[in-house]
Design a protein around this motif. Structure first.
Motif, short mmCIF file in Angstrom:
data_model
loop_
_atom_site.label_atom_id
_atom_site.label_comp_id
_atom_site.label_asym_id
_atom_site.label_seq_id
_atom_site.Cartn_x
_atom_site.Cartn_y
_atom_site.Cartn_z
N VAL A 1 4.44 -2.55 3.12
CA VAL A 1 5.26 -2.61 1.90
C VAL A 1 4.86 -1.41 1.06
O VAL A 1 3.81 -1.42 0.40
N LYS A 2 5.66 -0.34 1.13
CA LYS A 2 5.30 0.90 0.43
C LYS A 2 5.63 0.78 -1.06
O LYS A 2 6.78 0.87 -1.47
N ALA A 3 4.57 0.57 -1.85
CA ALA A 3 4.72 0.49 -3.30
C ALA A 3 4.02 1.65 -3.99
O ALA A 3 4.29 1.94 -5.15
N PHE A 4 3.10 2.34 -3.28
CA PHE A 4 2.30 3.42 -3.85
C PHE A 4 2.81 4.78 -3.38
O PHE A 4 3.20 4.94 -2.22
N ASP A 5 2.77 5.75 -4.29
CA ASP A 5 3.25 7.08 -3.96
C ASP A 5 2.16 7.90 -3.26
O ASP A 5 1.08 7.39 -2.94
N HIS A 6 2.43 9.18 -3.03
CA HIS A 6 1.51 10.02 -2.28
C HIS A 6 0.19 10.24 -3.02
O HIS A 6 -0.82 10.63 -2.42
N PRO B 1 8.88 2.67 5.57
CA PRO B 1 7.74 2.85 4.66
C PRO B 1 6.68 3.78 5.26
O PRO B 1 5.57 3.38 5.60
N LEU B 2 7.05 5.05 5.39
CA LEU B 2 6.15 6.03 6.00
C LEU B 2 5.04 6.42 5.02
O LEU B 2 5.29 6.62 3.83
N ASP B 3 3.85 6.56 5.54
CA ASP B 3 2.68 6.85 4.72
C ASP B 3 2.58 8.35 4.44
O ASP B 3 2.55 9.17 5.35
N ASP B 4 2.53 8.72 3.16
CA ASP B 4 2.35 10.12 2.77
C ASP B 4 1.03 10.33 2.03
O ASP B 4 0.83 11.33 1.35
N ASN B 5 0.12 9.35 2.18
CA ASN B 5 -1.17 9.41 1.53
C ASN B 5 -2.33 9.23 2.51
O ASN B 5 -3.29 9.98 2.50
N GLY B 6 -2.23 8.25 3.38
CA GLY B 6 -3.26 7.97 4.37
C GLY B 6 -3.94 6.64 4.18
O GLY B 6 -4.39 5.99 5.13
N THR C 1 -2.41 3.65 6.11
CA THR C 1 -2.66 3.75 7.55
C THR C 1 -4.09 3.35 7.87
O THR C 1 -4.35 2.69 8.88
N HIS C 2 -5.02 3.73 7.01
CA HIS C 2 -6.42 3.35 7.20
C HIS C 2 -6.58 1.82 7.14
O HIS C 2 -7.26 1.22 7.98
N ILE C 3 -5.94 1.20 6.15
CA ILE C 3 -5.98 -0.26 6.02
C ILE C 3 -5.36 -0.92 7.25
O ILE C 3 -5.90 -1.88 7.81
N ASP D 1 0.85 -1.19 0.00
CA ASP D 1 0.00 0.00 0.00
C ASP D 1 0.88 1.25 0.00
O ASP D 1 1.98 1.23 -0.57
N THR D 2 0.43 2.30 0.68
CA THR D 2 1.16 3.58 0.71
C THR D 2 2.06 3.71 1.93
O THR D 2 2.62 4.78 2.16
#
Length: 395
Positions: A193-198, A158-163, A166-168, A131-132
């Motif tokens: 696993v951060k595969a998606f961008d902001h 893998p810090l979330d820059d979208n949200g 984190t919701h998932i 995810d993000t």
């Protein structure tokens, strides 16, 4: 095979490719040819700096390259490899809704997760969340998050820059207790696993690398709340590899409100998830069809958000995290379950969904997930037929 010539053709195409635009997935049919090309790449990249942009998936014997074209490559090496476009893939969530609060989410209650916690809380089950990323500072996720991996910036958390991620994560395994939020499997371990961008966008190659990482790190189950309309051989190939390695993949069907759905949920090796609303009807936005294995709560779902906050969101993304959480509860009790056995148990223990006017049950696929029924069935199956018969006589 002329490995030097192979990389020279690709180098020309990489040089001609616009930045952050065209990308290709090059997959070798034979392991020996892949090994030869890999060895040549390792030698050449020390001098040819553009080759450092290439990424590798050992699991499916593929190279991911920013290339303007692949016509020459296919013409010269058609018997040795295949080339496909590296498509964009999107998250399965509708536009963000109102800010939420720390509560026991309706979806967690709807699938009877709290009643199941006396039997299992998902302890030590390793869940890969492609995810993000995730908000590592969120108090409700502090004890649920492992390091994971950032595929966009290797070496960083893998810090979330979208949200979205984190919701998932919140629905899956938040453990905020009475003052915060509780997820479906509060003692599972999440590996973001951060595969998606902001913007909530990724390439197929990023997903392949994410699944590859999960297989290499022996993750138990993978949550994939995203999809695309186009088939991808590389994505299907890596999904099959994970399936054969004993890792279940739970995938969202999409939010088009149509019969049919997105990939990878439509691949038979995944557990395909649709969304229900608060009235236990198939949500108006949810894709549906006979390929759907199970439905989960997906309408106005409150969960964790960035900056230690909470937000309500809708989508088959949200439904998928409920189903993955329920599966994690079962895997804590039955760690040897195969992906096929898990899918069958989810389908068998699902409750009928309520029909909208004009709908036929057969056209919807599976029913609504129920964590308590799932655990009871899983425990009975573990005991075996003789123990089950004795239990029924005692009842």
């Amino acid at each position: 095979m002329d490995y030097y010539g192979f990389w020279q053709i690709l180098l020309d195409e990489i040089s001609a490719a616009p930045k952050n635009d065209e990308r290709r997935i090059v997959t070798f049919y034979d392991a020996r040819h892949y090994a030869g090309a890999l060895s040549q790449w390792k030698t050449l990249r020390t001098k040819k700096t553009r080759l450092r942009q290439v990424q590798v998936s050992p699991l499916i014997r593929a190279f991911f390259v920013p290339a303007a074209s692949a016509a020459k490559l296919v013409h010269k090496f058609s018997d040795t490899l295949s080339v496909e476009d590296d498509y964009r893939i999107q998250l399965h969530a509708l536009p963000s809704e109102k800010t939420g609060t720390a509560v026991m989410p309706w979806g967690v209650k709807a699938i009877h997760a709290p009643q199941a916690w006396s039997k299992s809380t998902g302890v030590q089950v390793k869940v890969g969340v492609i995810d993000t990323g995730a908000d590592y500072r969120h108090p409700d996720l502090r004890h649920s998050l492992a390091t994971g991996v950032n595929l966009l910036r290797r070496g960083m958390l893998p810090l979330d820059d979208n949200g979205h991620g984190t919701h998932i994560a919140g629905t899956l395994a938040a453990a905020g207790g009475t003052r915060g939020m509780m997820g479906v499997a509060p003692r599972a371990i999440l590996y973001p696993v951060k595969a998606f961008d902001h913007n909530g966008s990724a390439y197929v190659s990023d997903i392949v690398l994410g699944i590859d990482w999960c297989v290499q790190n022996r993750i138990d189950i993978i949550n994939m709340s995203f999809g695309m309309k186009t088939r991808s051989k590389a994505l299907h190939n890596v999904v099959m590899k994970a399936y054969r390695a004993g890792i279940a993949i739970v995938a969202s069907s999409g939010n088009d409100g149509k019969r049919g759905g997105d990939y990878p949920a439509r691949y038979p090796e995944t557990i395909a998830v649709g969304a229900i609303d608060k009235k236990r009807r198939v949500a108006s936005f949810s894709n549906r069809g006979s390929y759907i294995d199970v439905y989960g709560p997906g309408e106005s779902v409150p969960s964790c958000w960035l900056k230690e906050g909470y937000k309500e969101m809708s989508g088959t993304s949200m439904a998928t995290s409920h189903v993955t959480g329920a599966a994690a509860l079962l895997l804590a009790l039955r760690p040897g379950l195969t992906p096929r056995e898990l899918k069958l148990l989810l389908r068998r223990t699902a409750c009928p969904v309520r029909l909208r006017k004009g709908q036929r049950r057969a056209s919807l696929g599976g029913g609504a997930a129920d964590a308590l029924r799932l655990l009871r069935a899983g425990i009975r199956a573990k005991r075996g037929p003789s123990a089950n018969a004795a239990s029924r006589r005692a009842d």
